[in-house]
Design an enzyme around this catalytic site. Structure first.
Site, PDB file in Angstrom:
ATOM      1  N   GLY A 106     -16.681  -5.964  -8.658  1.00  0.00           N
ATOM      2  CA  GLY A 106     -16.271  -6.968  -7.680  1.00  0.00           C
ATOM      3  C   GLY A 106     -14.935  -6.686  -7.041  1.00  0.00           C
ATOM      4  O   GLY A 106     -14.659  -7.151  -5.936  1.00  0.00           O
ATOM      5  N   ARG A 107     -14.074  -5.934  -7.736  1.00  0.00           N
ATOM      6  CA  ARG A 107     -12.795  -5.549  -7.138  1.00  0.00           C
ATOM      7  C   ARG A 107     -12.422  -4.118  -7.503  1.00  0.00           C
ATOM      8  O   ARG A 107     -11.246  -3.766  -7.547  1.00  0.00           O
ATOM      9  CB  ARG A 107     -11.692  -6.525  -7.557  1.00  0.00           C
ATOM     10  CG  ARG A 107     -11.480  -6.673  -9.056  1.00  0.00           C
ATOM     11  CD  ARG A 107     -10.240  -7.477  -9.367  1.00  0.00           C
ATOM     12  NE  ARG A 107     -10.164  -7.811 -10.766  1.00  0.00           N
ATOM     13  CZ  ARG A 107     -10.505  -9.006 -11.284  1.00  0.00           C
ATOM     14  NH1 ARG A 107     -10.952  -9.944 -10.482  1.00  0.00           N
ATOM     15  NH2 ARG A 107     -10.396  -9.237 -12.572  1.00  0.00           N
ATOM     16  N   ARG A 116      -7.387   3.921 -11.293  1.00  0.00           N
ATOM     17  CA  ARG A 116      -7.816   4.221 -12.657  1.00  0.00           C
ATOM     18  C   ARG A 116      -8.581   5.549 -12.679  1.00  0.00           C
ATOM     19  O   ARG A 116      -9.267   5.909 -11.712  1.00  0.00           O
ATOM     20  CB  ARG A 116      -8.716   3.100 -13.183  1.00  0.00           C
ATOM     21  CG  ARG A 116      -8.123   1.723 -12.987  1.00  0.00           C
ATOM     22  CD  ARG A 116      -8.804   0.669 -13.825  1.00  0.00           C
ATOM     23  NE  ARG A 116     -10.133   0.305 -13.359  1.00  0.00           N
ATOM     24  CZ  ARG A 116     -10.805  -0.758 -13.821  1.00  0.00           C
ATOM     25  NH1 ARG A 116     -10.258  -1.513 -14.762  1.00  0.00           N
ATOM     26  NH2 ARG A 116     -12.003  -1.045 -13.358  1.00  0.00           N
ATOM     27  N   ASP A 176     -20.124  -5.858 -20.046  1.00  0.00           N
ATOM     28  CA  ASP A 176     -19.786  -5.145 -18.819  1.00  0.00           C
ATOM     29  C   ASP A 176     -18.401  -4.510 -18.907  1.00  0.00           C
ATOM     30  O   ASP A 176     -18.021  -3.735 -18.022  1.00  0.00           O
ATOM     31  CB  ASP A 176     -19.865  -6.072 -17.599  1.00  0.00           C
ATOM     32  CG  ASP A 176     -18.975  -7.288 -17.734  1.00  0.00           C
ATOM     33  OD1 ASP A 176     -19.199  -8.075 -18.672  1.00  0.00           O
ATOM     34  OD2 ASP A 176     -18.047  -7.463 -16.916  1.00  0.00           O
ATOM     35  N   ASN A 177     -17.651  -4.813 -19.981  1.00  0.00           N
ATOM     36  CA  ASN A 177     -16.341  -4.217 -20.186  1.00  0.00           C
ATOM     37  C   ASN A 177     -16.355  -3.180 -21.302  1.00  0.00           C
ATOM     38  O   ASN A 177     -15.312  -2.868 -21.873  1.00  0.00           O
ATOM     39  CB  ASN A 177     -15.313  -5.304 -20.523  1.00  0.00           C
ATOM     40  CG  ASN A 177     -15.060  -6.238 -19.359  1.00  0.00           C
ATOM     41  OD1 ASN A 177     -15.259  -5.882 -18.200  1.00  0.00           O
ATOM     42  ND2 ASN A 177     -14.633  -7.451 -19.651  1.00  0.00           N
TER      43      ASN A 177
END
EC number: 2.7.7.-
Length: 532
Positions: free
Chosen positions: A102-103, A192, A273-274
């Site tokens: 999303g970002r 990242r 999701d992390n």
């Protein structure tokens, strides 16, 4: 500035055919092409030369206009097509459906010196997965992610890396505590770096939609490029390769979690999701390091009530998350046996590796072998006495290395002198607490005296696994506050400090300190929200 671009993910996997950032459900695709948002006045706030060189960039590149434009999202690298990834996930134990980047926007993939890296901007604008958000990030969260990524790497914890931190020149509206009081904050972007950003949720979304064709493509891609040894071993048995892939992810995840527990790191939002399929720490949001040794502590305000992601629960949550990945991969195999075996092995191996890690933290010499029952009891008792009164985890274990085998614990409280600075309120130690500590130290010294190793040698070993410096939340907040005023010197200072966290660094001794009382309940210094 020249990078050796070698895109694979957006070349070999199916793409979303729609080319706008309009919010939507993306099906039968692993990603969507997107264009980063052009910032109004990008400014480089900090860059990591070591990561730049890892990517094939020269130190002089970091000061150039091209670097600033590319890594703020203002310029797309020639010949590349940035994209956002599609994935789902379980959030706080509940299936959340499609989530996606999303970002975050993957700029490109780079090869250098036989290594393959994906470059990803966080905070560079909206994507089809932004839902009701704007796809942007703020300086507050970006400083934390930038510094923590590098801090974790130098602590020896598997992690994504951070190339640089830039501000965009734009203001972003955020409600930091979700209490109905939004304020404008400084916009920022972090670049990242990781082998890939494939997550457990990347497989979950495809399995949930019964899109087995894309699921198989993604699994084959992941094994081919990130676990090639599995492909080589199982050329004639594709189904076996999926089971071996899952086993490898379990083992890498185990290693990561043991390291988290070793240094007292709490991720704060271990949604599926992390979770990276590489066993890397990913998505630094409301993380924190234990201040007082409290297994029930979580830094996440959203998790305040149920404490699902508290420090002591991280190993079990990792196992639960791996089970969700197993469920997603199961349709490719049709046999639960290899997944059950890998999950059981995770539990068996974790118990052994965790005990060995704890033994190494207190200097027991069998740290790489199965611990005996007496040592396990010693470790268990230490967990208990550490919670008698507020005791700083990082400082306690670092100071414990100064205990001498010849110490006298027979009377008084002087035996606590080597570790007294770890207690937030030494005067709160009652006579009963002191006697419990005396009992533990008596057993501990008996154990140490079973070894002929000198105090100096044991101290050296312990100081290699017990860091002196970690990125405490209040320290990060000081850097954020300074950066908000245009002063980046503390970011640079903390980066240098955290590059060598196991060294004494006497010139930086002020950072080897308990959380000050003013920071106990201050926003950003204790618990944090997911707002970024």
């Amino acid at each position: 500035m020249r990078l050796n671009i070698h895109d694979r993910f957006n070349q070999e996997l199916p793409a979303d055919p729609v080319l706008t950032p309009s919010r939507r459900q993306v099906t039968e695709a692993a990603f969507s092409f997107v264009t980063p948002r052009v910032p109004s006045a990008p400014r480089l706030r900090h860059a990591v030369t070591e990561v730049a060189e890892m990517l094939g960039l020269a130190p002089t590149d970091l000061n150039g206009d091209t670097f600033r434009r590319v890594f703020s999202g203002g310029e797309v690298i020639a010949g590349t097509r940035p994209y956002a990834m599609c994935y789902g996930g379980h959030q706080f134990g509940n299936w959340a459906g499609q989530l996606g980047d999303g970002r975050a926007i993957n700029l490109a993939e780079v090869e250098h010196r036989g290594q393959h890296w994906t470059l990803q901007l966080k905070g560079a604008g909206e994507t089809p997965y932004s839902r009701t958000a704007d796809g942007l990030a703020v300086l507050r969260s970006s400083v934390r992610e930038h510094l923590c990524s590098e801090a974790m790497h130098h602590l020896g914890v598997p992690t994504t890396r951070s190339l640089c931190l830039l501000t965009t020149g734009d203001q972003v509206l955020r409600d930091v505590m979700y209490d109905g009081n939004p304020e404008m904050e400084t916009g920022a972007v972090v670049c990242r770096v990781a082998a890939s950003f494939i997550r457990f949720g990347s497989f979950e979304i495809l399995a949930a939609r019964n899109d087995l064709a894309t699921l198989r493509q993604l699994a084959d891609y992941t094994i081919r490029h990130h676990y090639p040894e599995i492909q080589a071993e199982n050329q004639a048995d594709t189904k076996a390769s999926y089971g071996h892939f899952f086993h490898a992810v379990c083992q890498r995840t185990l290693t990561m979690i043991v390291h988290w527990q070793r240094v007292g790191f709490v991720h704060g939002v271990m949604n599926t999701d992390n979770m990276s399929i590489h066993g890397d720490t990913i998505d630094y949001g409301p993380y924190g390091w234990l201040e007082g040794f409290d297994p029930d502590w979580t830094p996440n305000t959203t998790d305040r009530s149920h404490r699902r992601y508290q420090f002591g629960n991280q190993p079990k949550i990792a196992l639960w998350n791996l089970l969700q990945l197993a469920n997603a991969l199961y349709p490719l195999v049709g046999d639960a046996a290899p997944f059950q075996a890998a999950l059981q092995e995770y539990q068996d191996d974790f118990s052994r590796e965790y005990t060995n890690m704890q033994a190494s933290k207190i200097g027991l010499t069998h740290a790489n072998q199965a611990a005996n029952e007496a040592d396990e009891e010693l470790i268990s008792q230490l967990d208990t006495v550490l919670q008698l009164t507020e005791t700083d985890m990082t400082i306690f274990f670092r100071l414990l290395a100064d205990v001498r085998k010849s110490s006298n614990v027979s009377a008084g409280r002087d035996f606590l002198a080597p570790v007294i600075d770890a207690f937030y309120d030494p005067e709160s130690l009652t006579d009963e607490m002191i006697e419990q500590w005396r009992a533990w130290f008596s057993l501990y010294l008996q154990r140490l005296n079973q070894s002929e190793e000198s105090d100096a040698m044991r101290r050296e070993r312990m100081n290699r696994v017990n860091p002196k410096y970690v990125l405490r939340n209040y320290i990060a907040q000081l850097a954020i506050d300074a950066a908000d005023q245009g002063d980046d010197s503390l970011i640079a200072e903390l980066y240098e400090l955290l590059r060598d966290p196991y060294a004494e660094q006497p010139e930086r001794q002020k950072w080897f300190a308990k959380r000050p009382e003013w920071a106990r309940h201050k926003v950003g210094c204790s618990m944090l929200s997911c707002s970024s």
